[in-house]
Design an enzyme around this catalytic site. Structure first.
Site, mmCIF file in Angstrom:
data_model
loop_
_atom_site.group_PDB
_atom_site.id
_atom_site.type_symbol
_atom_site.label_atom_id
_atom_site.label_comp_id
_atom_site.label_asym_id
_atom_site.label_seq_id
_atom_site.Cartn_x
_atom_site.Cartn_y
_atom_site.Cartn_z
ATOM 1 C CE LYS A 147 -42.292 4.400 -3.447
ATOM 2 N NZ LYS A 147 -43.665 3.476 -3.211
ATOM 3 C CD GLU A 204 -50.843 12.882 9.635
ATOM 4 O OE1 GLU A 204 -49.821 12.156 9.534
ATOM 5 O OE2 GLU A 204 -51.399 13.332 8.811
ATOM 6 C CD GLU A 208 -48.535 19.620 -0.814
ATOM 7 O OE1 GLU A 208 -48.977 19.790 0.470
ATOM 8 O OE2 GLU A 208 -48.259 20.645 -1.575
ATOM 9 C CB CYS A 255 -53.027 15.136 5.057
ATOM 10 S SG CYS A 255 -53.394 15.637 3.315
HETATM 11 P P1 NAP Z 1 -45.506 7.319 3.916
HETATM 12 O O1 NAP Z 1 -45.067 6.116 4.888
HETATM 13 O O2 NAP Z 1 -44.537 8.638 4.269
HETATM 14 O O3 NAP Z 1 -45.297 6.790 2.540
HETATM 15 C C1 NAP Z 1 -45.521 7.533 1.531
HETATM 16 C C2 NAP Z 1 -44.712 7.278 0.433
HETATM 17 O O4 NAP Z 1 -43.417 7.327 0.561
HETATM 18 C C3 NAP Z 1 -44.978 5.692 -0.191
HETATM 19 O O5 NAP Z 1 -45.151 5.670 -1.509
HETATM 20 C C4 NAP Z 1 -43.984 5.043 0.520
HETATM 21 O O6 NAP Z 1 -43.490 3.900 -0.081
HETATM 22 C C5 NAP Z 1 -42.752 6.113 0.284
HETATM 23 N N1 NAP Z 1 -41.509 5.742 1.218
HETATM 24 C C6 NAP Z 1 -41.519 5.390 2.425
HETATM 25 N N2 NAP Z 1 -40.172 5.490 2.810
HETATM 26 C C7 NAP Z 1 -39.663 5.765 2.018
HETATM 27 C C8 NAP Z 1 -38.035 6.120 1.742
HETATM 28 N N3 NAP Z 1 -37.339 5.671 2.723
HETATM 29 N N4 NAP Z 1 -37.761 6.678 0.725
HETATM 30 C C9 NAP Z 1 -38.533 6.877 -0.218
HETATM 31 N N5 NAP Z 1 -39.968 6.767 -0.212
HETATM 32 C C10 NAP Z 1 -40.300 6.219 0.840
HETATM 33 O O7 NAP Z 1 -46.979 7.797 4.320
HETATM 34 P P2 NAP Z 1 -48.256 7.015 4.138
HETATM 35 O O8 NAP Z 1 -48.429 6.245 5.384
HETATM 36 O O9 NAP Z 1 -48.240 6.363 2.844
HETATM 37 O O10 NAP Z 1 -49.268 8.300 4.171
HETATM 38 C C11 NAP Z 1 -49.955 8.984 5.192
HETATM 39 C C12 NAP Z 1 -48.950 10.141 5.340
HETATM 40 O O11 NAP Z 1 -49.091 10.937 4.211
HETATM 41 C C13 NAP Z 1 -49.607 11.105 6.637
HETATM 42 O O12 NAP Z 1 -48.775 11.576 7.369
HETATM 43 C C14 NAP Z 1 -50.393 12.141 5.562
HETATM 44 O O13 NAP Z 1 -50.685 13.376 6.370
HETATM 45 C C15 NAP Z 1 -49.550 12.266 4.552
HETATM 46 N N6 NAP Z 1 -50.326 12.972 3.411
HETATM 47 C C16 NAP Z 1 -50.149 14.147 3.367
HETATM 48 C C17 NAP Z 1 -50.714 15.019 2.261
HETATM 49 C C18 NAP Z 1 -50.603 16.125 1.881
HETATM 50 O O14 NAP Z 1 -50.823 16.638 1.070
HETATM 51 N N7 NAP Z 1 -49.871 17.181 2.748
HETATM 52 C C19 NAP Z 1 -51.650 14.252 1.402
HETATM 53 C C20 NAP Z 1 -51.845 12.856 1.918
HETATM 54 C C21 NAP Z 1 -51.318 12.245 3.013
HETATM 55 P P3 NAP Z 1 -44.198 2.358 0.695
HETATM 56 O O15 NAP Z 1 -45.516 2.484 0.389
HETATM 57 O O16 NAP Z 1 -43.416 1.427 -0.507
HETATM 58 O O17 NAP Z 1 -43.579 2.307 1.935
#
Ligand code: NAP
Length: 495
Positions: free
Chosen positions: A191, A398, A267, A301
């Site tokens: 997804k 962040e 992650e 990240c």
């Molecule tokens: P996010 O809001 O947590 O969303 C990530 C994914 O989760 C998206 O596909 C999102 O879908 C989905 N999602 C959201 N709410 C959900 C729920 N209740 N149940 C299941 N899935 C759900 O994060 P983001 O804004 O896309 O990405 C930025 C974050 O990712 C930052 O905090 C960054 O540090 C972190 N990140 C971490 C790494 C690592 O390797 N540690 C790498 C890259 C990014 P939708 O798009 O449909 O909302």
């Protein structure tokens, strides 16, 4: 609805991408959502709608799990050599189509083409690396301490995996999960993030072309990620959740997975310190800071979130960084001259601006940037702040944007304490010519990864992941990444 031929015959002229359609990719077929609804995809540089993808329902999610289940036995029984060859072919096809994929990533994510090209190469490497690992999965054989029996340990695919990825690396975050899962013998449902679904679908078409059998990789987009994920995790055949995204959503998903005792890899977010000691090579530290801060316009990240610079080198470093940041070309990611593209959404811009104004209100000095520009597109200018106090919100949250907050420090113990004063623990950067000090500080910083005299640490051959609130488990590396998708089976045998 098969998009593969149209997509890859296209000239990477952006206007073409606005016209092709996508389907949910389930069991090797492209289909609309069961209720016909769609999610619009926005170009962050213009705010224009560029495509629409299906909005999966619970019924679609169930179909995806069914397809993954139907393909599971065939895939786990496919000889490792054959799995390896298919993964290798995925690497080759991604590499051959790199320009098209990079253009697509730039279009939907906004990142500069040079960053998108880097991401495609990184994404492809996960297939090459895991093609090599797929044929090296081995077990253990030993004598029980009592001498009564032999201990045989076999590593088996964990089962059906749900993979959830963020928008900031639409290709690499998906391949970092799919490649090891397939190498291990698992089938998956991906997804991707709603903001950047096009890359995930384009890659799905390419996996099919590489020989990945129907149902082994399924891709669904949805505007209801919570209920859709919960429904998939509630299916007893799903045994793994691998998530990359924010710590907040990670916590929600861990709670959901706990209901069904599902193995989780997480992650999550970061708050990386970037530490420059007086004895550092100033130019190298500035080069490294630009990479650590500005790769993906700060939307990473691992991005340097707090820059701590020792008193003796502080002013020269701050001035050097200001000059470099102010000189960056800001514009649409798809423009080859662009060095800093737009942010992903208006909400992201507002958050970055809130953090900058909060720091300024608390006494930080803005050296360049620091104001949201007029006009269309989700832009934020490259910004440098100095004298950022520890109580500023950006020292703890962040930033996820092109903002570099600099703080001065005097001694080693002080900077280690400051670096560790965060709930996160993903990445950290250290610049010093004294290798002993570099290693000493690295051992005391609470993070999963350290770059010593480098601005970049990501490598499919190294274990990527965090400690504290930055996550659980590792991706990539020798055995680590694949191990997340396997279970150890122990057989006690008397011979
Ligand atoms: P996010 O809001 O947590 O969303 C990530 C994914 O989760 C998206 O596909 C999102 O879908 C989905 N999602 C959201 N709410 C959900 C729920 N209740 N149940 C299941 N899935 C759900 O994060 P983001 O804004 O896309 O990405 C930025 C974050 O990712 C930052 O905090 C960054 O540090 C972190 N990140 C971490 C790494 C690592 O390797 N540690 C790498 C890259 C990014 P939708 O798009 O449909 O909302």
């Amino acid at each position: 609805m098969n998009i593969s031929p149209e997509l890859f015959d296209m000239d990477p002229d952006m206007s073409d991408y606005t016209t092709f359609s996508h389907g949910l990719y389930i069991g090797g077929k492209w289909r609309p959502s069961s209720d016909g609804r769609v999610i619009e995809v926005i170009d962050p540089s213009t705010e224009a709608v560029i495509a629409a993808v299906p909005d999966a329902t619970l019924a679609d999610a169930a179909a995806a799990v069914e397809a993954a289940a139907e393909a599971a036995t065939g895939w786990r029984e496919t000889p490792p050599r054959r799995r390896s060859e298919i993964l290798r072919r995925c690497f080759e096809l991604i590499t051959e189509r790199a320009e098209t994929l990079a253009a697509l990533i730039s279009l939907e994510n906004g990142k500069a083409l040079r960053d998108a090209r880097g991401e495609v190469a990184y994404a492809a490497e996960f297939f090459r690396w895991n093609a090599e690992e797929a044929v090296r999965i081995s077990g253990e054989f030993g004598l029980a301490p009592s001498g009564a029996n032999r201990i045989v340990v076999d590593y088996q695919p964990i089962g059906i995996c749900v993979l959830i990825t963020p928008w900031n690396f639409p290709a690499a975050m998906a391949t970092r999960k799919i490649a090891p899962a397939l190498a291990a013998g698992c089938t998956v449902i991906l997804k991707p993030a709603s903001e950047t679904p096009l890359t995930a679908y384009a890659l799905a078409a390419l996996y099919e072309e590489a020989g990945v059998p129907p149902g082994v990789v399924n891709v669904i987009t949805t505007s209801s990620p919570g209920p859709v994920t919960a429904a998939m995790l509630a299916d007893a055949r799903v045994r793994k959740l691998s998530f990359t995204g924010s710590t907040g959503v990670g916590r929600v998903l861990l709670a959901e997975a706990a209901k069904h005792v599902i193995s989780c890899s997480m992650e999550l977010g970061g708050n990386a310190p970037f530490i420059v000691f007086d004895d550092a090579d100033l130019e190298a530290a500035l080069d490294g800071a630009m990479i650590a801060k500005m790769r993906n316009a700060g939307e990473a990240c691992t991005a340097a979130n707090r820059l701590y610079v020792q008193a003796g080198i502080h002013d020269a470093f701050a001035e050097g960084l200001r000059r470099r940041m102010a000189a960056l070309n800001v514009g649409p990611g798809t423009d080859s001259e662009t060095e800093c593209g737009p942010m992903i959404t208006r909400k992201a811009v507002d958050k970055i601006d809130r953090l900058v104004q909060d720091a300024a209100d608390r006494g930080a000095k803005i050296l360049c940037g620091g104001a949201v520009p007029e006009g269309r597109g989700y832009y934020y200018p490259p910004t440098v702040l100095r004298d950022v106090p520890a109580e500023a919100a950006m020292a703890h949250e962040e930033i996820f944007g092109p903002v570099a907050p600099i703080s001065r420090f005097e001694g080693e113990a002080e900077v280690i304490a400051k670096a560790n004063d965060t709930e996160y623990g993903l990445a950290a950067y250290i610049y010093t010519r004294d290798l002993a000090r570099g290693m000493r500080v690295a051992s005391k910083i609470e993070s999963g990864m350290i770059a010593l005299n480098r601005g970049l640490m990501s490598d499919p051959a190294a274990p990527f992941g965090g400690v504290k609130q930055s996550g659980l488990g590792r991706e990539g590396g020798q055995k680590h990444g694949i191990a997340e998708f396997m279970e150890a089976k122990y057989v006690a045998v008397t011979i």
